[in-house]
Structure formats: structure tokens, C-alpha cells
Scaffold this motif. Structure first.
Motif, mmCIF file in Angstrom:
data_model
loop_
_atom_site.group_PDB
_atom_site.id
_atom_site.type_symbol
_atom_site.label_atom_id
_atom_site.label_comp_id
_atom_site.label_asym_id
_atom_site.label_seq_id
_atom_site.Cartn_x
_atom_site.Cartn_y
_atom_site.Cartn_z
ATOM 1 N N GLN A 175 11.120 10.452 -11.871
ATOM 2 C CA GLN A 175 10.357 9.583 -10.979
ATOM 3 C C GLN A 175 9.447 8.628 -11.754
ATOM 4 N N TRP A 176 9.184 8.928 -13.005
ATOM 5 C CA TRP A 176 8.306 8.087 -13.825
ATOM 6 C C TRP A 176 9.083 7.061 -14.640
ATOM 7 N N ASN A 177 10.387 6.966 -14.450
ATOM 8 C CA ASN A 177 11.198 6.067 -15.276
ATOM 9 C C ASN A 177 10.803 4.602 -15.123
ATOM 10 N N ALA A 214 10.006 -0.359 -4.690
ATOM 11 C CA ALA A 214 10.649 0.843 -5.243
ATOM 12 C C ALA A 214 9.607 1.886 -5.615
ATOM 13 N N VAL A 215 8.485 1.464 -6.184
ATOM 14 C CA VAL A 215 7.423 2.405 -6.536
ATOM 15 C C VAL A 215 6.786 2.971 -5.271
ATOM 16 N N GLY A 224 -2.122 0.131 -10.746
ATOM 17 C CA GLY A 224 -1.247 -0.507 -11.726
ATOM 18 C C GLY A 224 -0.338 -1.547 -11.104
ATOM 19 N N GLN A 225 0.204 -1.242 -9.929
ATOM 20 C CA GLN A 225 1.060 -2.216 -9.260
ATOM 21 C C GLN A 225 0.270 -3.451 -8.851
ATOM 22 N N ALA A 285 0.846 -1.190 0.000
ATOM 23 C CA ALA A 285 0.000 0.000 0.000
ATOM 24 C C ALA A 285 0.885 1.244 0.000
ATOM 25 N N MET A 286 0.565 2.178 -0.884
ATOM 26 C CA MET A 286 1.440 3.326 -1.086
ATOM 27 C C MET A 286 0.656 4.623 -1.140
#
Length: 437
Positions: free
Chosen positions: A408-410, A376-377, A338-339, A328-329
Motif C-alpha cells: 500500500q506504500w508503493n 488513488a491515494v 503530503g498530497q 479529502a481522505m
């Protein structure tokens, strides 16, 4: 690979995005029996908007679902370059200014959250869903004849499975028991610190704005109607993007107290209604287009934003965590859905190649690929929120901050979904007992 001796029984606890996506993906394999257990009386989502990015859209294509999701997106995705977010400095009563425009293939693909969930529900075979099933605990039988788990539900019923998948959200019962069990087995009490979600120190105010209402408020050409916007200020930022074929603007605003990050929220209720004036006061003296937008939200809701510490493991024996139960983020990169979908798709691809004797290796391969990527995300999403509020190491140096936000979107294009699936399957084939494959 030989035919499995019997079907693999998979119990999915939780009927949110991760659980439904996994249920749909697994239902297509004849050697897997799927049951989805949902605590509520029906599948439902709270919240208004959800966004995904190009790599998640690719998964929907691979699952054969893209056409249905295109019908409920803000606009049918066609792969052309689009706006991820338009970043503005907005915390002054005068006209703000853009300091970064993030563009990428497909841009930000947006949905009403209920419509997004329904697109999965419509592809789930009806006999897989069981409602009113809130899991209390699970246990392995003492004789271990099934090598699976016994499930105990709040209504007094029980069930058995070979694999238990925790899709039960940020307050996951399955994560709690998994980490309590491991802490007891290893005499490592530090594992207990991963159970309870942590408050980020941020409060979000959410609301929906009808485009016609916004136009009546003098916002005929309001930027929020056309593009996803990120209005940035010190310790505050506001996000807006259109959903429901462009008829509604979803608005989420954030107010942060960074010194409270990592603490426990003082109230058990994380989501409450609040007066409109509370929201307006939080953004007093911001640029006029932000104030016009917020004045259209008559009944905002207040959310305490939580996340998990990055977990050291997602899998224990034949139990695995997916989605918010695992990572959870904070929502600052719009990456949670998406994750969860990546978790579900990669796990389904692995179990599609497993037998009853190799499911544990399939779960370990899932963890091998997904844990470092999702963690990482998780960390990057929290750091992004700090950047939007000029609270990161880059401060207010726009020439440095703008490229840092872009970077940050890489993760969206660092690998392809096909590569990640290939890596997971390669690892699975390497560790699975060859005599049983």
C-alpha cells in the motif's frame, strides 16, 4: 517564453497546509501576484500530529524549506532507513505480537501540526495574507473582460483574480459551487453527489500523551515512545507516534462500523469532546501497553472520519481545487498533508512557466497529473484502514496481509517528484497555444 503582459492574479482561499504551501511557492515568481484569504482571524490548524514521507520531504528540499522543517520534526530526517509503522495484533488482554514491520527511507517523519503550519507561515510574505475573509461565492463578469473571477466575502467585501484556487478544505465552498455550476451547465445532476463529504463509518478518538507521564504509568520502555505503532484489532485500531522532538506521543484510535461507510453522519458537529471512559471502554481487554497508553489521555476528542468520493475533475475554467477540497481522505496512510503539498508544488511549477494567456492550460496540466495520483491515494488510504482492522479481502491471514499492507506504500516511490513535475510541464507545453508562449 515571452514576458507576460501583466501579472497573473492568483487568489488562494484557505490558509491551511495546501494554501500556505502554494502561497509560499508562488510568492517566488515575479510575474505572479498572490493573495491568501483565510476565514479565521489567523492561520491555525486543529489536530495534534501530522506525518509526511520521503517524497514530501523531497518537495521541502526543492523549496529550500527542509532546514526549517527539520528543526520542528520529531528528529532531523537524514535519509536512513526508518520505521514507517510497527504493526501488532493487540485486541486481547495478553501480550500482543508483531505481524508486520514496514520500513522505508526516512521512515515516518512526524511533526506537531501547529509547528508544521508555522514553518510555512514563516516563509509567507506578510502582505499576502488577508484574515476574516470567508468566501461566499465567486462569479465570472458578464463581459468577461478579465477572464477571471469576482470574489464575494461574508464581510461584504469583494476582490478580483485571474485564477481562484480552492484550498478551503473538506467542506469546500468552492467545490460546491464548481460542481453545482457544472451540473447546471451539463444537465448532469449526478455531479451533485461529489459535493458533500461521506462518513466512512469510523469514529476516531484523539489525544496527546506526555512521554514523562507515560513513563510514570509504567511505560518506561513503551514502544510508542520509540517507534510509530499500529495496534490492530477487529474493527478497531490505534495509532501512536512521537512528535515535538520526542516529548509527546500523538495517539489516534479508530472504531469502525463498516456497514455505515458512505452514509451521512447524523450530527452536524464532527468533532466533540468525550469522557475518557468512552475511549477506555472501546479498547477494553486489549493488550496492556495499549491500555496504559490510553489511560494517559484524560480529555480525548471524538472525530467522525469523512472522505470524498474520488472527484472526476479538479479544474473548471480558471478555478482549481487543492488539498482536502479536492481529495479529502481517511488518515490511515498519513498522506493527506503530503498530497496537499504535492498539489501545491506541482501547480506552482506550472504557473511559474505560464503567462496570463496560458493559465488555463497550466491548470489542466495540474489536473492531468494530480487527479489520478491523489485519487488513488484517497482510495488506498481507506483500504489500508480496512486492512488494519482485518476487514479487507485478506482477512486475518498475516502471511498475505502483511505484504499487502507493505504494498500500500508503493506510491511513495512509484515515481519521483521531479518526474511528476516534468510530466506536468511536458503536457502543459504540448497543449498551451504556441503563438502565445
Amino acid at each position: 517564453m515571452s514576458e507576460p503582459s501583466r501579472k497573473i492574479r492568483v487568489a488562494i482561499c484557505g490558509g491551511g497546509i495546501s494554501g500556505l504551501c502554494l502561497g509560499v511557492a508562488l510568492s517566488r515568481y515575479s510575474h505572479i501576484k498572490v493573495d491568501v484569504y483565510e476565514a479565521a482571524g489567523q492561520f491555525k490548524e486543529i489536530g495534534a500530529g501530522v506525518m509526511i514521507w520521503a517524497r514530501t520531504w523531497r518537495i521541502l528540499e526543492l523549496m529550500g524549506l527542509a532546514e526549517d522543517f527539520a528543526k520542528v520534526a520529531h528528529a532531523p530526517p537524514d535519509g536512513s532507513m526508518g520505521v514507517g509503522f510497527d504493526y501488532r495484533r493487540s485486541d486481547a488482554p495478553k501480550e500482543g505480537f508483531r505481524f508486520r514491520l514496514v520500513q522505508m527511507p526516512y521512515g515516518c517523519i512526524r511533526f506537531h501540526r501547529a509547528s508544521f503550519l508555522d514553518a510555512f507561515v514563516n516563509h509567507l510574505p506578510p502582505d499576502l495574507a488577508h484574515f476574516g475573509k470567508r468566501l461566499l461565492s465567486y462569479a465570472y463578469p458578464s463581459n468577461n473582460t478579465t477572464r477571471g473571477a469576482q470574489l464575494y466575502f461574508a464581510d461584504g467585501s469583494t476582490s478580483e483574480c485571474d485564477i481562484l484556487i480552492g484550498c478551503d478544505g473538506i467542506k469546500s465552498t468552492i467545490r460546491t459551487q464548481m460542481y453545482e455550476n457544472r451540473a447546471g451547465e451539463t444537465n448532469d445532476s449526478s455531479l451533485l453527489s461529489y459535493i458533500k463529504p461521506l462518513w466512512t463509518g469510523t469514529i476516531a478518538y484523539r489525544g496527546l500523551v506526555g512521554v514523562e507521564n507515560l513513563k510514570k504509568m509504567g511505560g518506561e520502555d513503551h514502544r510508542a515512545i520509540e517507534n510509530p505503532m499500529m495496534y490492530c484489532g477487529k474493527r478497531r485500531h490505534a495509532v501512536s507516534y512521537s512528535i515535538s522532538q520526542g516529548n509527546i506521543v500523538n495517539v489516534v484510535t479508530f472504531v469502525s462500523e463498516p456497514e455505515k461507510n458512505g452514509s451521512y453522519y447524523p450530527d452536524d458537529d464532527w468533532v466533540t469532546e468525550c469522557p475518557q471512559q468512552e475511549l477506555l471502554d472501546a479498547y477494553k481487554n486489549w493488550e496492556p501497553e495499549v491500555e496504559r497508553l490510553l489511560k494517559c489521555i484524560e480529555r480525548p476528542t471524538r472525530w467522525a472520519i469523512h472522505h470524498l468520493k474520488p472527484l472526476p475533475f479538479y479544474v473548471s475554467n480558471r478555478v482549481a481545487l487543492l488539498g482536502d477540497a479536492a481529495h479529502a481522505m481517511a488518515p490511515h496512510q498519513g498522506a493527506g498533508a503530503g498530497q496537499a503539498i504535492e498539489d501545491a508544488y506541482i501547480l506552482a511549477c506550472l504557473l511559474g512557466k505560464a503567462t496570463i494567456d496560458t493559465v488555463e492550460q497550466a491548470l489542466l496540466a495540474y489536473e492531468k497529473v494530480r487527479l489520478p495520483a491523489a485519487n488513488a491515494v484517497l482510495q488506498g488510504s481507506f483500504e489500508s484502514g480496512k486492512m488494519y482492522e482485518f476487514d479487507s479481502v485478506h482477512g486475518e491471514e498475516y502471511a498475505v496481509l502483511g505484504p499487502a499492507i507493505q504494498a500500500q506504500w508503493n506510491w511513495i516511490s512509484a515515481t519521483t517528484v521531479e518526474q511528476d513535475v516534468g510530466d506536468a510541464i511536458e503536457y502543459f507545453m504540448r497543449i498551451a497555444p504556441r503563438s502565445r508562449m
